[in-house]
Design a protein around this motif. Sequence first.
Motif, PDB file in Angstrom:
ATOM      1  N   GLN A 155       0.822  -1.205   0.000  1.00  0.00           N
ATOM      2  CA  GLN A 155       0.000   0.000   0.000  1.00  0.00           C
ATOM      3  C   GLN A 155       0.859   1.259   0.000  1.00  0.00           C
ATOM      4  OE1 GLN A 155      -2.330  -1.308   3.586  1.00  0.00           O
ATOM      5  NE2 GLN A 155      -4.079  -0.589   2.384  1.00  0.00           N
ATOM      6  N   ILE A 156       2.020   1.159   0.615  1.00  0.00           N
ATOM      7  CA  ILE A 156       2.916   2.313   0.713  1.00  0.00           C
ATOM      8  C   ILE A 156       3.758   2.464  -0.545  1.00  0.00           C
ATOM      9  CG2 ILE A 156       4.847   3.302   2.006  1.00  0.00           C
ATOM     10  CD1 ILE A 156       3.744   1.828   4.473  1.00  0.00           C
ATOM     11  N   THR A 157       4.290   1.360  -1.047  1.00  0.00           N
ATOM     12  CA  THR A 157       5.199   1.441  -2.186  1.00  0.00           C
ATOM     13  C   THR A 157       4.469   1.659  -3.508  1.00  0.00           C
ATOM     14  OG1 THR A 157       5.197  -0.975  -2.400  1.00  0.00           O
ATOM     15  CG2 THR A 157       6.936   0.007  -1.059  1.00  0.00           C
ATOM     16  N   ARG A 158       3.217   1.196  -3.603  1.00  0.00           N
ATOM     17  CA  ARG A 158       2.491   1.352  -4.860  1.00  0.00           C
ATOM     18  C   ARG A 158       2.066   2.804  -5.081  1.00  0.00           C
ATOM     19  NH1 ARG A 158      -1.296  -1.801  -3.768  1.00  0.00           N
ATOM     20  NH2 ARG A 158      -2.891  -0.256  -3.299  1.00  0.00           N
ATOM     21  N   SER A 159       1.339   3.376  -4.124  1.00  0.00           N
ATOM     22  CA  SER A 159       0.929   4.775  -4.211  1.00  0.00           C
ATOM     23  C   SER A 159       0.546   5.256  -2.823  1.00  0.00           C
ATOM     24  CB  SER A 159      -0.252   4.953  -5.175  1.00  0.00           C
ATOM     25  OG  SER A 159      -0.623   6.331  -5.228  1.00  0.00           O
ATOM     26  N   LEU A 160       1.496   5.901  -2.160  1.00  0.00           N
ATOM     27  CA  LEU A 160       1.274   6.366  -0.794  1.00  0.00           C
ATOM     28  C   LEU A 160       0.111   7.354  -0.717  1.00  0.00           C
ATOM     29  CD1 LEU A 160       2.084   6.677   2.196  1.00  0.00           C
ATOM     30  CD2 LEU A 160       3.652   8.484   1.451  1.00  0.00           C
ATOM     31  N   TYR A 161       0.074   8.317  -1.647  1.00  0.00           N
ATOM     32  CA  TYR A 161      -0.961   9.344  -1.599  1.00  0.00           C
ATOM     33  C   TYR A 161      -2.352   8.716  -1.707  1.00  0.00           C
ATOM     34  CZ  TYR A 161       2.563  13.035  -2.185  1.00  0.00           C
ATOM     35  OH  TYR A 161       3.614  13.884  -2.002  1.00  0.00           O
ATOM     36  N   GLN A 162      -2.491   7.772  -2.621  1.00  0.00           N
ATOM     37  CA  GLN A 162      -3.781   7.115  -2.816  1.00  0.00           C
ATOM     38  C   GLN A 162      -4.190   6.358  -1.555  1.00  0.00           C
ATOM     39  OE1 GLN A 162      -4.103   4.757  -6.404  1.00  0.00           O
ATOM     40  NE2 GLN A 162      -5.669   3.435  -5.510  1.00  0.00           N
ATOM     41  N   THR A 163      -3.228   5.689  -0.930  1.00  0.00           N
ATOM     42  CA  THR A 163      -3.512   4.947   0.300  1.00  0.00           C
ATOM     43  C   THR A 163      -3.978   5.874   1.410  1.00  0.00           C
ATOM     44  OG1 THR A 163      -1.928   3.193  -0.229  1.00  0.00           O
ATOM     45  CG2 THR A 163      -2.500   3.483   2.088  1.00  0.00           C
ATOM     46  N   LEU A 164      -3.293   6.997   1.588  1.00  0.00           N
ATOM     47  CA  LEU A 164      -3.680   7.946   2.631  1.00  0.00           C
ATOM     48  C   LEU A 164      -5.094   8.475   2.385  1.00  0.00           C
ATOM     49  CD1 LEU A 164      -0.369   9.994   3.076  1.00  0.00           C
ATOM     50  CD2 LEU A 164      -1.272   8.204   4.574  1.00  0.00           C
ATOM     51  N   GLN A 165      -5.366   8.815   1.121  1.00  0.00           N
ATOM     52  CA  GLN A 165      -6.684   9.357   0.797  1.00  0.00           C
ATOM     53  C   GLN A 165      -7.782   8.320   1.000  1.00  0.00           C
ATOM     54  OE1 GLN A 165      -5.614  10.654  -3.149  1.00  0.00           O
ATOM     55  NE2 GLN A 165      -5.257  12.768  -2.509  1.00  0.00           N
ATOM     56  N   GLU A 166      -7.485   7.057   0.702  1.00  0.00           N
ATOM     57  CA  GLU A 166      -8.463   5.996   0.906  1.00  0.00           C
ATOM     58  C   GLU A 166      -8.770   5.780   2.386  1.00  0.00           C
ATOM     59  OE1 GLU A 166      -6.703   2.676  -1.043  1.00  0.00           O
ATOM     60  OE2 GLU A 166      -7.403   3.254  -3.049  1.00  0.00           O
ATOM     61  N   HIS A 167      -7.854   6.213   3.250  1.00  0.00           N
ATOM     62  CA  HIS A 167      -8.053   6.079   4.698  1.00  0.00           C
ATOM     63  C   HIS A 167      -8.461   7.407   5.343  1.00  0.00           C
ATOM     64  CE1 HIS A 167      -5.914   2.305   3.927  1.00  0.00           C
ATOM     65  NE2 HIS A 167      -6.379   1.887   5.083  1.00  0.00           N
ATOM     66  N   GLY A 168      -8.975   8.319   4.517  1.00  0.00           N
ATOM     67  CA  GLY A 168      -9.564   9.535   5.049  1.00  0.00           C
ATOM     68  C   GLY A 168      -8.614  10.674   5.337  1.00  0.00           C
ATOM     69  N   LEU A 169      -7.371  10.565   4.911  1.00  0.00           N
ATOM     70  CA  LEU A 169      -6.407  11.649   5.131  1.00  0.00           C
ATOM     71  C   LEU A 169      -6.293  12.478   3.857  1.00  0.00           C
ATOM     72  CD1 LEU A 169      -3.631   9.646   7.023  1.00  0.00           C
ATOM     73  CD2 LEU A 169      -5.377  11.140   8.006  1.00  0.00           C
ATOM     74  N   GLU A 170      -6.322  13.795   4.001  1.00  0.00           N
ATOM     75  CA  GLU A 170      -6.284  14.686   2.843  1.00  0.00           C
ATOM     76  C   GLU A 170      -4.893  15.287   2.672  1.00  0.00           C
ATOM     77  OE1 GLU A 170      -9.374  17.586   2.765  1.00  0.00           O
ATOM     78  OE2 GLU A 170     -10.904  16.205   3.497  1.00  0.00           O
ATOM     79  N   ILE A 171      -4.385  15.216   1.438  1.00  0.00           N
ATOM     80  CA  ILE A 171      -3.061  15.752   1.128  1.00  0.00           C
ATOM     81  C   ILE A 171      -3.142  17.272   1.020  1.00  0.00           C
ATOM     82  CG2 ILE A 171      -1.089  15.619  -0.429  1.00  0.00           C
ATOM     83  CD1 ILE A 171      -1.880  12.956   0.894  1.00  0.00           C
ATOM     84  N   GLY A 172      -2.264  17.954   1.723  1.00  0.00           N
ATOM     85  CA  GLY A 172      -2.226  19.412   1.680  1.00  0.00           C
ATOM     86  C   GLY A 172      -1.182  19.910   0.702  1.00  0.00           C
ATOM     87  N   HIS A 173      -0.425  20.923   1.109  1.00  0.00           N
ATOM     88  CA  HIS A 173       0.552  21.516   0.192  1.00  0.00           C
ATOM     89  C   HIS A 173       1.944  20.934   0.429  1.00  0.00           C
ATOM     90  CE1 HIS A 173       1.244  23.983   3.804  1.00  0.00           C
ATOM     91  NE2 HIS A 173       2.458  24.172   3.319  1.00  0.00           N
ATOM     92  N   ALA A 174       2.838  21.237  -0.492  1.00  0.00           N
ATOM     93  CA  ALA A 174       4.210  20.736  -0.410  1.00  0.00           C
ATOM     94  C   ALA A 174       5.201  21.877  -0.582  1.00  0.00           C
ATOM     95  CB  ALA A 174       4.455  19.672  -1.481  1.00  0.00           C
ATOM     96  N   GLN A 175       6.308  21.768   0.107  1.00  0.00           N
ATOM     97  CA  GLN A 175       7.434  22.685  -0.086  1.00  0.00           C
ATOM     98  C   GLN A 175       8.466  21.965  -0.938  1.00  0.00           C
ATOM     99  OE1 GLN A 175       9.274  24.143   3.546  1.00  0.00           O
ATOM    100  NE2 GLN A 175      11.251  24.327   2.506  1.00  0.00           N
ATOM    101  N   GLN A 176       8.806  22.534  -2.080  1.00  0.00           N
ATOM    102  CA  GLN A 176       9.672  21.854  -3.038  1.00  0.00           C
ATOM    103  C   GLN A 176      10.892  22.707  -3.376  1.00  0.00           C
ATOM    104  OE1 GLN A 176       6.461  21.727  -5.859  1.00  0.00           O
ATOM    105  NE2 GLN A 176       6.194  19.521  -5.638  1.00  0.00           N
TER     106      GLN A 176
END
Length: 232
Positions: A155-176
């Motif tokens: 779940q982590i290596t395939r797509s971390l962002y997708q996994t987090l979102q599927e578990h109710g966590l929302e991705i915010g902003h990034a510093q790049q």
Amino acid sequence: MSSPIYIRIHNDLKESIEKGKWQVGDRIPAERELAEKYGVSRMTLRQAVQTLVDEGILERRVGSGTFVARKKVQEKMSGTTSFTQLMENQGKTPSSKTISYQVTTPSLSEQEHLKLNDHDNILRMERIRYADAVPICFEVATLPYSLVKNYQRSQITRSLYQTLQEHGLEIGHAQQTVSASSASEKIADYLKIKRGAPILKLRQITKLTTGLPFEYVRTEYAGERFEFYLEK
């Protein structure tokens, strides 16, 4: 849980820089001298120094040595960079090969960027990322272990962002932060390019909408296969 030797050396060198032992622009001692000081092999010492180079704290100058890096002019980038999403948006099939996957103690830099306490552990994974089976980048990702300990490795290596979102966590902003470099022997081998070929380096700290940083990534892209696009 103890840190790898190269992380402990990384921490000691970083502390020395922060305390002013070496100033911006100063050349640090040669790898041979530092390896003797710490009682380690040149390979271990080089790994510690390379980690500081990847973080933008040190910089290598061909034929001259390794120096405390000057701060670079920065351009603010917007949005988050998910490799899986980027590739799928371009109609390419993303995949990855995991080189290393371990739960360990964080380096000082990882602890600072992820706002961790002294007793917190992290998951650090190294991966080669592909688009249509062509190697695009080498990535070192650090995550707070408390955030991902209940997820399966896939779940982590395939797509971390997708996994987090599927578990109710929302991705915010990034510093790049993006900078240019050249491929080391290791990166050249991983990405199937020539040693010294152009590399684009991306350092990214990504937060949830709550403001909690959950990901610290250092990525090296093959310059001939990838470009960043900014829109103002």
